[in-house]
Design an enzyme around this catalytic site. Structure first.
Site, PDB file in Angstrom:
ATOM      1  N   SER A   1     -20.073  35.411   0.074  1.00  0.00           N
ATOM      2  CA  SER A   1     -20.047  34.535  -0.962  1.00  0.00           C
ATOM      3  C   SER A   1     -18.512  33.771   0.044  1.00  0.00           C
ATOM      4  O   SER A   1     -17.993  33.102  -0.282  1.00  0.00           O
ATOM      5  CB  SER A   1     -19.234  35.637  -2.117  1.00  0.00           C
ATOM      6  OG  SER A   1     -19.486  35.377  -2.709  1.00  0.00           O
TER       7      SER A   1
ATOM      8  N   HIS B   1     -12.470  35.893  -6.758  1.00  0.00           N
ATOM      9  CA  HIS B   1     -13.381  35.388  -6.156  1.00  0.00           C
ATOM     10  C   HIS B   1     -13.745  33.766  -6.493  1.00  0.00           C
ATOM     11  O   HIS B   1     -13.337  33.139  -5.532  1.00  0.00           O
ATOM     12  CB  HIS B   1     -14.317  35.540  -6.623  1.00  0.00           C
ATOM     13  CG  HIS B   1     -15.689  35.516  -6.266  1.00  0.00           C
ATOM     14  ND1 HIS B   1     -16.922  34.793  -6.654  1.00  0.00           N
ATOM     15  CD2 HIS B   1     -16.099  36.368  -5.164  1.00  0.00           C
ATOM     16  CE1 HIS B   1     -17.592  34.836  -5.323  1.00  0.00           C
ATOM     17  NE2 HIS B   1     -17.081  35.868  -3.980  1.00  0.00           N
TER      18      HIS B   1
ATOM     19  N   ASP C   1     -18.594  29.915 -10.705  1.00  0.00           N
ATOM     20  CA  ASP C   1     -18.042  30.874  -9.928  1.00  0.00           C
ATOM     21  C   ASP C   1     -16.980  31.400 -10.968  1.00  0.00           C
ATOM     22  O   ASP C   1     -17.339  31.223 -12.205  1.00  0.00           O
ATOM     23  CB  ASP C   1     -17.447  30.517  -8.478  1.00  0.00           C
ATOM     24  CG  ASP C   1     -16.697  32.144  -7.720  1.00  0.00           C
ATOM     25  OD1 ASP C   1     -16.402  33.062  -8.240  1.00  0.00           O
ATOM     26  OD2 ASP C   1     -17.738  31.902  -6.875  1.00  0.00           O
TER      27      ASP C   1
END
Length: 425
Positions: free
Chosen positions: A368, A186, A153
């Site tokens: 996600s 994220h 990620d």
């Protein structure tokens, strides 16, 4: 170009409502006061008056009681006129006993400290029943699940106090000269859903305390390249004897070449196939285009566990929860989620609170956010079945899944995928 499958940051997490840190003892009888005990604020008491027959006389009684308390040496801190009649004051135990003997006093009780709620169980963890898992053992005592999960990620905030980040296992494929530090948020959010510590603060993950391997393949802007992703998969495969599970909440357009990447047309598929063959389980996001996942990779690959997103606002079935950060209907297929026969499981992915970069917390939506619930579930299974193959892990998750969610709702195909359920893991 691969992109992250999480919506933009929606809501900054707010402090939870105050909750008492010590249990309230038995109610004081009229004319009686409790002695100070551990967990009570020394020298501070709450005085409740008896009900007055009329509002005017109640007001007068409160005023008179406050004056009387001051004359007895008490320092009045608060005066209560609406929710109850009375006051709070700082005074000695002997003064408190004397106040308790006053004719208009109902009770005198010790003041007690309060604080923000120590730790919340996110709705997604609740809905997936991870809080019922004997392996997760979520009880605030920081028992850690013995498994290793790589997060391919934007990196992970290695200094986040709510995460067990294995820095030595990290790799930065986006800019190799730097450590895989998350400057986007994220990857850290994904990591928290997988394994935030059961440590009494912040949030708790599906598989609390798993060792999180930060593998950065995306920039601080959330973009990257297939070559970066393959670099991350390569790093994972190098450590396949240590890493149990990988989460990939990212993707791009493409399709399954149908031959596990051996047609020389899809290097990423080949890399994943080889990694899976080495025993690593992959959980991936279906994508956020409300389209068939068959047009996106790695979601389209048969060798991974592809996850769509459920809108759940209260952590339970029945469609009773009111929407929070989005307007989706509770307990239904998220209106942005990809769908199709390549999707294996559905998991909560709307308004998910988790860890964020710089030691914070945030609320995000997207497939996600759904995929890491499954990655955490796979970690729970591997923790108790260390020799399980990726196919066996996938089969176990599918077998345990439930159908207690509203459908067809926003789902764009004729297949109802099982909802992640981890209570037996």
């Amino acid at each position: 170009m691969p992109k992250i499958f999480g919506a933009a940051l929606l809501v900054l997490a707010l402090a939870a409502a105050p909750a008492a840190t010590a249990a309230t003892g038995p109610a004081a009888r009229p004319g009686q006061t409790h002695g100070q005990a551990p967990g009570e604020t020394a020298g501070r008491y709450i005085v409740t008056l008896k009900d007055a027959p009329a509002a005017g006389s109640a007001e007068a009684a409160v005023n008179a009681a406050v004056v009387r308390a001051a004359s007895m040496g008490a320092t009045v801190l608060h005066v209560y006129r609406h929710a109850l009649h009375g006051y709070a004051a700082s005074m000695t135990a002997s003064t408190a006993a004397a106040v308790a003997d006053e004719p208009g006093v109902r009770s005198v009780e010790p003041d007690r400290p309060v604080r923000i709620a120590a730790q919340s169980v996110p709705t997604g963890v609740d809905r997936a029943e991870a809080d019922l898992s004997p392996t997760a053992a979520i009880d605030g005592t920081d028992t850690r699940v013995d498994a290793d999960v790589a997060v391919i990620d934007t990196g992970i905030d290695a200094n986040h106090p709510d995460l067990n980040v294995y820095e030595a296992g990290g790799k930065n494929c986006w800019l190799p000269i730097l450590p895989p530090t998350d400057r986007h948020g994220h990857g850290t959010h994904v990591a928290g859903t997988i394994g935030a510590l059961d440590n009494g603060t912040g949030v708790v993950g599906v598989a609390p305390g798993v060792r999180l391997w930060p593998v950065q393949v995306l920039s601080p802007f959330g973009s990257g390249s297939t070559s970066n992703v393959i670099c991350g998969i390569d790093h994972v495969t190098e450590h396949a004897d240590e890493i149990d599970v990988v989460n990939m909440s990212l993707g791009g357009t493409g399709k399954d070449d149908g031959d596990c990447g051996r047609t020389d047309t899809d290097a990423m598929h080949r890399a994943i196939c080889n990694s899976v063959a080495r025993g690593v389980t992959y959980a991936v996001a279906a994508g956020n285009d409300h389209a068939d996942a068959a047009g996106f990779v790695p979601a389209a690959y048969d060798e991974v566990i592809t996850v769509s997103a459920l809108a759940d606002f209260d952590g339970g079935p029945g469609g009773l929860g009111g929407s929070t950060c989005r307007t989706d209907r509770d307990d239904t297929f998220a209106d942005f989620s990809n769908y199709g026969r390549d999707v294996d499981l559905i998991a909560p992915g709307v308004c998910i609170r988790s860890t964020s970069a710089n030691g914070g917390y945030s609320t995000l939506s997207g497939t996600s956010m759904a995929a890491p619930h499954v990655a955490g579930g796979a970690a729970l299974y591997r923790a108790t079945h260390p020799g399980a193959s990726p196919a066996e892990v996938k089969a176990a998750l599918l077998a345990a899944g439930g159908m207690d969610w509203a459908w067809p709702s926003e789902d764009g195909d004729g297949v109802k995928e099982p909802l992640l359920q981890l209570g037996s893991f």
